[in-house]
Design an enzyme around this catalytic site. Sequence first.
Site, PDB file in Angstrom:
ATOM      1  CE1 TYR A   1      34.635 -17.218  54.145  1.00 48.62           C
ATOM      2  CE2 TYR A   1      36.187 -15.983  52.801  1.00 48.62           C
ATOM      3  CZ  TYR A   1      35.286 -16.032  53.850  1.00 48.62           C
ATOM      4  OH  TYR A   1      35.032 -14.893  54.580  1.00 48.62           O
TER       5      TYR A   1
ATOM      6  CD1 TRP B   1      32.622 -12.249  51.373  1.00 47.25           C
ATOM      7  CD2 TRP B   1      31.256 -10.530  50.897  1.00 47.25           C
ATOM      8  NE1 TRP B   1      32.475 -11.495  52.511  1.00 47.25           N
ATOM      9  CE2 TRP B   1      31.646 -10.430  52.249  1.00 47.25           C
ATOM     10  CE3 TRP B   1      30.406  -9.556  50.371  1.00 47.25           C
ATOM     11  CZ2 TRP B   1      31.208  -9.415  53.099  1.00 47.25           C
ATOM     12  CZ3 TRP B   1      29.981  -8.535  51.207  1.00 47.25           C
ATOM     13  CH2 TRP B   1      30.369  -8.470  52.552  1.00 47.25           C
TER      14      TRP B   1
END
Length: 764
Positions: free
Chosen positions: A109, A111
């Site tokens: 996980y 950005w």
Amino acid sequence: MTELKPHSAHWGAFEAVVENGRVTGVRPFARDPNPGALIQSVPDAVHSRVRIDRPYVRSGWLKGERRGSLRGSDAFVPVPWDQAIRLVAEETQRVRGAFGHASIMGGSYGWSSAGRFHHAKSQLQRFLGLGGGYTTQVTNYSYGAGMTLMPHIVGTNDIMQGQVTDWPSIAKHTKLMFCLGGLPLKNALVTAGGAGAHEYVPWLKQVAEAGVRFVNVSPFKGDTPDFLDAEWVPIRPNTDTALLLGMAHVLLAAGLEDRSFLATHCTGWDKLRPYILGDADGVPKTPEWASAVTEVPAATIRRLALEAGAAPTMLTATWSIQRAEHGEQPWWMLVALAAMLGGIGQPGQGVVFGYGSLNGMGTPRWELPSVSLPATRNPAGVAIPVSRVTELLERPGEVMQYNGRDIPLPDIRMIWWAGGNPFHHHQDLNRLLRGWCRADTVVVQEPWWTAPARHADIVLPATTTLERNDIGSSSRDRFVRAMHQAIPPLAQARNDHDMLADMADALGFRDRFTEQRDEAAWLRHLYERWRAACARQGFEAPDFDRFWTEGFVETPRPDQDFVLFSDFARDPAAHPLNTPSGKVELFSETIASFGYAEIGGHPEWHAPREYLGAEQARRFPLHLLSYQPATRLHGQLDQGRVAQASKVQGREPMLMHPDDAAARGLSDGAVVRMFNDRGAVLAGLKLSEGIRPGVVAMATGAWWDPGEDGLDRHGNPNVLTQDVGTSRLGQGCAAQSCLVEVVAFDGPLPAVAVLQPPQILEPA
Ligand SMILES: Nc1nc2c(c(=O)[nH]1)N[C@H]1C(S)=C(S)[C@@H](COP(=O)(O)OP(=O)(O)OC[C@H]3O[C@@H](n4cnc5c(=O)[nH]c(N)nc54)[C@H](O)[C@@H]3O)O[C@H]1N2
Ligand SMILES: Nc1nc2c(c(=O)[nH]1)N[C@H]1C(S)=C(S)[C@@H](COP(=O)(O)OP(=O)(O)OC[C@H]3O[C@@H](n4cnc5c(=O)[nH]c(N)nc54)[C@H](O)[C@@H]3O)O[C@H]1N2
Ligand SMILES: [Mo]
């Protein structure tokens, strides 16, 4: 020679100024009406001394230490690329063979960066999926609880992530904008996938000029900009549900609830109403009751409810409100309040989550796809709610409950991260590290020596976006941007795609991974796929070559205002919601059927374990908010000039009310020690009348820098935050439920070590 290269990042589009192979500056994209300062940190990050220059292996791992070894304390040994690739490929094969595909934790996980082809997490997931599968993560840290709840009660997640009632509709029709968590300016500095145009501030100004009145319900006054002239309601953190219940009680007592909307568009009002009135549990949720929980005066609660009942009102809450224990409740109750006001689906009314959480929410736009790497299948079929990662590592063989399902937890032997920073995003970092050390092997792909790289066994140096070609694109932004390579890869850094392609080669599936395309062919392919999808929706984008030369494509503005749920409001029989009843579920039979004690069939007030009304507050009397940083994106750009200029004696700033500081003998600018039973951090004290007494606030994102005694010398609030799910329904991140104490720091001030490379040995 000076060159200008069109480029893009989550924090803004720009032209990179390139001189002699270095990025020396940036110029904001000419079409951006309100560029932010964060792009100024880009050259610092690209040429930072904490770039990883070549592949490394932890010395203990090279000696054969596996499961249970202490990560983060050994030195690193440089190895050549071909050896690094071979080590990772062999270890992947060993782990898959001995323990099965699901023993690789590859959710990864995070950005990553704005470019959609070189998106590190997607590249890794593609590689692991094609290689047989892995354990992945579902939902997100941003609004994991809300995103599990909303499909049950309004049948969609558009209400916080899709196309929502837009600013023009608000400017024309709203009288009162009631904002839990405010409308912070800092969060709109970024858009995932690239902020071509920062339109948030111009729109907010337009809405303010139209005469809308704003109410900022938040422990922090700074959650609305001064130009909105908002009324500040300094609530106790994590008590918003009680406030909303008190307002609902006022509406009922005054007979102001929209009975017709509740009857025709909602189900379960017959169960929620007696709870509000106290017929169900003997506790009427009066403003006086709510005031005792929230410390908002009962008169204020009454006035705000009557005002909302009398004028077109838009209700909104930031995503942060649900990143707390029982975080589902305030969001559900806000939907219930909107239903009582009858405004759902009416122009400028109803409820939307996150207007203040990200640039692009509410910006008028066509609902067009964004450029993206196609998803690949994960044959292992194991997925955990993202923020339960430590539990995954701690409890192999056990079962995790989530949203009515039982998830058997695999035995994780290998952790692999690319494009995310778990030692930024996760809670209770000391506990995460203990779980992390249970794996046999940890592989991290990173451009920088962030905490995950320092706590890995095999470290693979990735390029930054400036060192490769890509396309920046977001569903929330009207500009698709060409990202031209500005400089060659620094030192031995390689693109994530290329290192994974070599590993796929070692494992025998290069062609399936690359589809025999190189970077240029992939970009053309992804763009043309997007262009064809747009054409089907009536938008003709230019061809790839023109796009690449011009540097951007602008998608059109719609000619009509958008109102979420307007069809449903007009004709609920013809346009039912995608819920079991087709209506707004104020009571959900489905959720009730799960039998979770902590979340029942309708919204309720549940006290969190850690908040100012809890027993624990005697030992730890301050509620810590860990909000998004104004000076960077999460941990990204912490090494840049904007974040560095904000530090206090090199530590992350922490806001405190002057009365709380005086009671502890602390003064502005001091370095203090903030702690609870989970750990301790140093912080740079900043006094502010704008933070409610009893509450302190520290932004996330200072790179974790634990010393030998475990004290974080830099100021990462996740050392202190509580690692529990919001409830078994959402299993979301509950970072905002956290109590601490703060004292003076008397010892000699230790240097921050994380902004220097770790200890490196000579090649073996
Ligand atoms: N206490 C507390 N904790 C929180 C939150 C909170 O409010 N409070 N918020 C949560 C939320 S909403 C989120 S979304 C998460 C964010 O957590 P993350 O998304 O994990 O944080 P980032 O720092 O953006 O991590 C991205 C990482 O990818 C790396 N990276 C960038 N580009 C590349 C690339 O091209 N290749 C590779 N290999 N790596 C690259 C960056 O260096 C960085 O380390 O944090 C969560 N954590
Ligand atoms: N500059 C910048 N912008 C960002 C990010 C970043 O890292 N940097 N991260 C992006 C990401 S990934 C996300 S998910 C979004 C997150 O967007 P949000 O979740 O909206 O952001 P936060 O800053 O965590 O929280 C907003 C405000 O909520 C208030 N608040 C906290 N707890 C409570 C409470 O219990 N009650 C009330 N009423 N208010 C409370 C805090 O004062 C805080 O300032 O931001 C995005 N925008
Ligand atoms: Mo997020």
